[in-house]
Design a protein around this motif. Structure first.
Motif, PDB file in Angstrom:
ATOM      1  N   LYS A  18      67.844   4.414   4.706  1.00 12.03           N
ATOM      2  CA  LYS A  18      68.755   5.539   4.528  1.00 12.03           C
ATOM      3  C   LYS A  18      69.628   5.734   5.764  1.00 12.03           C
ATOM      4  O   LYS A  18      70.840   5.980   5.664  1.00 12.03           O
ATOM      5  N   MET A  19      69.002   5.616   6.958  1.00  9.32           N
ATOM      6  CA  MET A  19      69.758   5.783   8.206  1.00  9.32           C
ATOM      7  C   MET A  19      70.781   4.650   8.374  1.00  9.32           C
ATOM      8  O   MET A  19      71.876   4.869   8.887  1.00  9.32           O
ATOM      9  N   ALA A  20      70.409   3.455   7.936  1.00  7.35           N
ATOM     10  CA  ALA A  20      71.329   2.316   8.050  1.00  7.35           C
ATOM     11  C   ALA A  20      72.544   2.513   7.153  1.00  7.35           C
ATOM     12  O   ALA A  20      73.694   2.313   7.585  1.00  7.35           O
ATOM     13  N   THR A  21      72.318   2.892   5.880  1.00  3.00           N
ATOM     14  CA  THR A  21      73.438   3.103   4.958  1.00  3.00           C
ATOM     15  C   THR A  21      74.303   4.276   5.408  1.00  3.00           C
ATOM     16  O   THR A  21      75.526   4.233   5.287  1.00  3.00           O
ATOM     17  N   ARG A  22      73.659   5.310   5.959  1.00  3.87           N
ATOM     18  CA  ARG A  22      74.422   6.461   6.459  1.00  3.87           C
ATOM     19  C   ARG A  22      75.256   6.056   7.668  1.00  3.87           C
ATOM     20  O   ARG A  22      76.392   6.507   7.828  1.00  3.87           O
ATOM     21  N   GLY A  23      74.670   5.192   8.531  1.00  2.00           N
ATOM     22  CA  GLY A  23      75.412   4.728   9.711  1.00  2.00           C
ATOM     23  C   GLY A  23      76.669   3.966   9.321  1.00  2.00           C
ATOM     24  O   GLY A  23      77.734   4.137   9.925  1.00  2.00           O
ATOM     25  N   ILE A  24      76.542   3.119   8.293  1.00  2.00           N
ATOM     26  CA  ILE A  24      77.716   2.371   7.813  1.00  2.00           C
ATOM     27  C   ILE A  24      78.750   3.320   7.226  1.00  2.00           C
ATOM     28  O   ILE A  24      79.954   3.192   7.484  1.00  2.00           O
ATOM     29  N   LYS A  25      78.270   4.285   6.433  1.00  2.37           N
ATOM     30  CA  LYS A  25      79.180   5.232   5.786  1.00  2.37           C
ATOM     31  C   LYS A  25      79.893   6.110   6.814  1.00  2.37           C
ATOM     32  O   LYS A  25      81.105   6.335   6.724  1.00  2.37           O
ATOM     33  N   ASN A  26      79.149   6.594   7.820  1.00  2.00           N
ATOM     34  CA  ASN A  26      79.748   7.473   8.835  1.00  2.00           C
ATOM     35  C   ASN A  26      80.727   6.733   9.741  1.00  2.00           C
ATOM     36  O   ASN A  26      81.598   7.343  10.341  1.00  2.00           O
ATOM     37  N   ASN A  27      80.529   5.427   9.853  1.00  3.45           N
ATOM     38  CA  ASN A  27      81.427   4.620  10.701  1.00  3.45           C
ATOM     39  C   ASN A  27      82.272   3.678   9.850  1.00  3.45           C
ATOM     40  O   ASN A  27      82.561   2.552  10.236  1.00  3.45           O
ATOM     41  N   LYS A  28      82.652   4.185   8.674  1.00 10.26           N
ATOM     42  CA  LYS A  28      83.398   3.344   7.728  1.00 10.26           C
ATOM     43  C   LYS A  28      84.714   2.847   8.291  1.00 10.26           C
ATOM     44  O   LYS A  28      85.190   1.773   7.910  1.00 10.26           O
ATOM     45  N   PHE A  29      85.324   3.590   9.204  1.00  8.29           N
ATOM     46  CA  PHE A  29      86.595   3.170   9.797  1.00  8.29           C
ATOM     47  C   PHE A  29      86.421   1.924  10.672  1.00  8.29           C
ATOM     48  O   PHE A  29      87.398   1.242  10.993  1.00  8.29           O
ATOM     49  N   LEU A  30      85.160   1.638  11.080  1.00 10.31           N
ATOM     50  CA  LEU A  30      84.865   0.417  11.825  1.00 10.31           C
ATOM     51  C   LEU A  30      84.265  -0.673  10.930  1.00 10.31           C
ATOM     52  O   LEU A  30      84.590  -1.849  11.068  1.00 10.31           O
ATOM     53  N   TYR A  31      83.402  -0.275  10.011  1.00 12.91           N
ATOM     54  CA  TYR A  31      82.665  -1.252   9.211  1.00 12.91           C
ATOM     55  C   TYR A  31      83.475  -1.820   8.053  1.00 12.91           C
ATOM     56  O   TYR A  31      83.378  -3.019   7.767  1.00 12.91           O
TER      57      TYR A  31
END
Length: 666
Positions: free
Chosen positions: A10-23
């Protein structure tokens, strides 16, 4: 344990979502690289490639292009991954502070890279299946290649791309894990806020930069534009300039900025203090990004220039290697072969169906230019020992009758006069071969290349037209047997109807009734043109694909640099506001930084390309025939077009810097 794994996921998917402008740009870029790699691999075994003339050359070009993309993808994606991880130090440190262990942080990074890797493999493969055929056919249409291209995707061929990019993502994951392995995660948040230490001017790096770039520049400028000089020097010179460029931004730029700081008139003027100070602090960190932008820009420019020159200069090269549709050639003094050929053509070839009929006599010499316009014949017939010498030339001697017939002129010359054509557009007042002096009546600009040996088109060629070739040949030979190209005579003509049926009929008719491997040679130049065009199909596609890869890579690197520096500078902007700088002054200072860091690489890459003009000109002669002046014109147009594209990219990405800054003003 299961709950903990769910939390990590969950933390990994949230990290990608929160940093979508980079990922998200990262996923799209890596998917595009995989698509291009798969495309080049698949093309190698396609029917239209395997059945084309010169298929082995095309396959080699595609093989080379695919692995260039793979190596470039590794370097490029590792750079982006390191940028992303660095900008997440604070987030990872915060998670550690909330009680998450170092092992869990590593698992989160592994899961994130696993999600990104699988997404890339799926999207890249999907793009190949969906867009592969469309992409190749579109490029063929843009390039006006007279070839029907049908691409059928074989799913088994996707395996290599999946394996290569899986390895790339495993390496990226290991690099990401290593970035937090020795660092206490609680310090990561402090590390993200810690300002860059002012770098010192590294004298060794500065010396390396000067030596490497100097070597590359000297090598590029020291050749005379010949392909046999350019080929062995291209790779070492390119590598030297690439490494030297990195050291340039790492050392010389810091030194230049510190000199500006010492100049009080410049440093204390307006917003220069904050502008120069910030550039000095981040110059070491930015050296990789700036050198990457410079190198990628240079690679795009060279690909763009080569592609344009290949396209424009193709017909000129074809005119040299295949100046007429059919050519029948025999030894000059072989009277029987000449008589038999003329009788056969008179009786069996309908003159209403052919045009541009002519006859010629030609003698080839390998010479060395002792001084301007003065040549001596090389007695060694092993041309391989002389091709690397820029003084070596190929002189073709013909008579005025052959010249007038080939060029549809009516010029007369005296025995002590000559008409001269130089493939490098050099001008002569007098020309001397073995001390036989001739006054140059005219320096011809354009000629029919049927008067020159097409097998020597890659060399520096000179055509010398004399009044009587036989008489002049005796003078320069002094009665001795000169080891040179044999003197030949021949007949040439074009077909009015160039349908495949008519071409095949004429080719069969001539080869079955005239061709004699020991005495008479029949050349079907239409077939040679078709072979040339097919070989260039592969070359065009590879160069165009690489140009697109480098352009998209430039856009993405610039995007990441703006986003990363915007995040880093958000806190600094807040501090500048607190000390009394207005928003207008801050924006002015920031724009100066951006102008310096983004237009610096553009200027340096343009300098690289301009210096490399002669080297690139020599390389391009394998695929196109252009005068140096024409090549420089093409190069200038390409530079202007890319500069406009670069400015547009800069204008579009500049607001990203300020948007990222708003996210980090705490």
């Amino acid at each position: 344990m299961r709950d903990l794994n769910k939390l990590n996921f969950k933390m990994a998917t949230r990290g990608i979502k929160n940093n979508k402008f980079l990922y998200f740009p990262y996923i799209l870029a890596s998917s595009f690289m995989l698509f291009i790699f798969n495309l080049l691999i698949d093309l190698k075994s396609e029917k239209f490639i395997l059945e084309s003339r010169g298929s082995e050359i095309i396959k080699s070009l595609l093989e080379m292009g695919s692995w260039i993309v793979a190596i470039f993808s590794l370097i490029f994606l590792v750079y982006m991954a390191k940028t992303i991880v660095k900008n997440r130090y604070k987030e990872l440190g915060l998670l550690y502070g909330l009680g998450m262990g170092k092992k869990s942080l590593r698992k989160i990074l592994i899961i994130e890279n696993l999600i990104i890797g699988i997404s890339t493999l799926i999207i890249g493969s999907f793009l190949m299946v969906l867009l592969g055929p469309l992409f190749v056919n579109l490029m063929a249409k843009i390039l006006k290649i007279q070839t029907e291209i049908k691409l059928s995707v074989n799913f088994s061929k996707l395996v290599l791309g999946l394996m290569v990019f899986s390895v790339i993502f495993i390496l990226i994951t290991l690099i990401s894990l290593n970035s937090i392995r020795k660092t206490n995660p609680i310090k990561l948040s402090k590390l993200s806020q810690k300002g860059e230490k002012e770098p010192k001017s590294n004298v060794i790096s500065m010396i390396f930069a000067i030596i490497l770039i100097g070597y590359g520049y000297y090598t590029a400028l020291s050749i005379d534009g010949g392909i046999f000089q350019a080929l062995p020097k291209f790779l070492p010179a390119s590598i030297a300039v690439i490494i030297g460029t990195y050291f340039f931004f790492r050392s010389l730029v810091i030194w230049i900025l510190k000199l500006l700081r010492k100049n009080k008139k410049i440093y204390y003027k307006g917003t220069n203090m904050t502008f120069i100070g910030e550039l000095i602090k981040r110059s070491k960190e930015s050296s990789m990004a700036l050198s990457s932008i410079t190198i990628i820009s240079s690679l795009f420019l060279i690909s763009f220039v080569v592609m344009s020159a290949m396209f424009i200069g193709k017909n000129d090269l074809l005119d040299r290697i295949a100046p007429s549709d059919f050519l029948i050639q025999y030894q000059e003094n072989d009277i029987n072969s000449e008589k038999y050929t003329k009788n056969f053509l008179e009786k069996n070839i309908d003159k209403e169906k052919i045009e541009n009929y002519g006859e010629f006599k030609r003698k080839g010499l390998v010479v060395s230019e002792k001084s301007p316009g003065k040549f001596s014949i090389l007695r060694d017939d092993d041309l391989r020992k002389t091709i690397m010498d820029d003084k070596t030339k190929i002189i073709s001697i013909t008579d005025i009758k052959s010249f007038n017939m080939a060029n549809k002129t009516n010029i007369t010359i005296n025995k002590n006069e000559a008409i001269v054509f130089d493939s490098k557009a050099k001008k002569y007042d007098e020309i001397s071969i073995e001390n036989q002096n001739l006054k140059v009546k005219e320096n011809a600009k354009n000629i029919s290349y049927v008067l020159m040996d097409p097998t020597t088109s890659l060399f520096h060629n000179i055509l010398v037209v004399v009044d009587d070739m036989d008489e002049f040949s005796k003078k320069i030979s002094d009665g001795k047997n000169i080891k040179t190209f044999p003197s030949v005579s021949g007949i040439y003509f074009d077909l009015k109807d160039k349908s495949q049926k008519n071409i095949d009929y004429m080719d069969k008719n001539l080869n079955e009734n005239i061709s004699d491997k020991d005495k008479i040679l029949v050349k079907n130049s239409i077939e040679n043109r078709m072979e040339f065009d097919k070989i260039h199909t592969g070359a065009y596609i590879v160069v165009l694909i690489l140009a697109i890869v480098f352009l998209i890579s430039t856009i993405i690197v610039i995007y990441y640099k703006q986003a990363a520096e915007g995040l880093e500078d958000g806190r600094n902007i807040k501090i500048l506001q607190k000390v009394g700088m207005s928003n207008k002054e801050i924006k002015k200072s920031v724009k100066k930084q951006n102008y310096f860091t983004f237009f610096g690489p553009l200027i340096i890459s343009i300098i690289h390309i301009l210096i490399a003009s002669k080297l690139a000109f020599g390389m391009i002669q394998m695929f196109a025939m252009l005068e140096l002046r024409k090549f420089v014109e093409i190069e200038a147009i390409c530079i202007i077009i890319y500069s406009l594209i670069y400015i547009m990219i800069f204008r579009i990405t500049l607001p990203i810097y300020f948007e990222m800054g708003k996210l980090n003003k705490e």
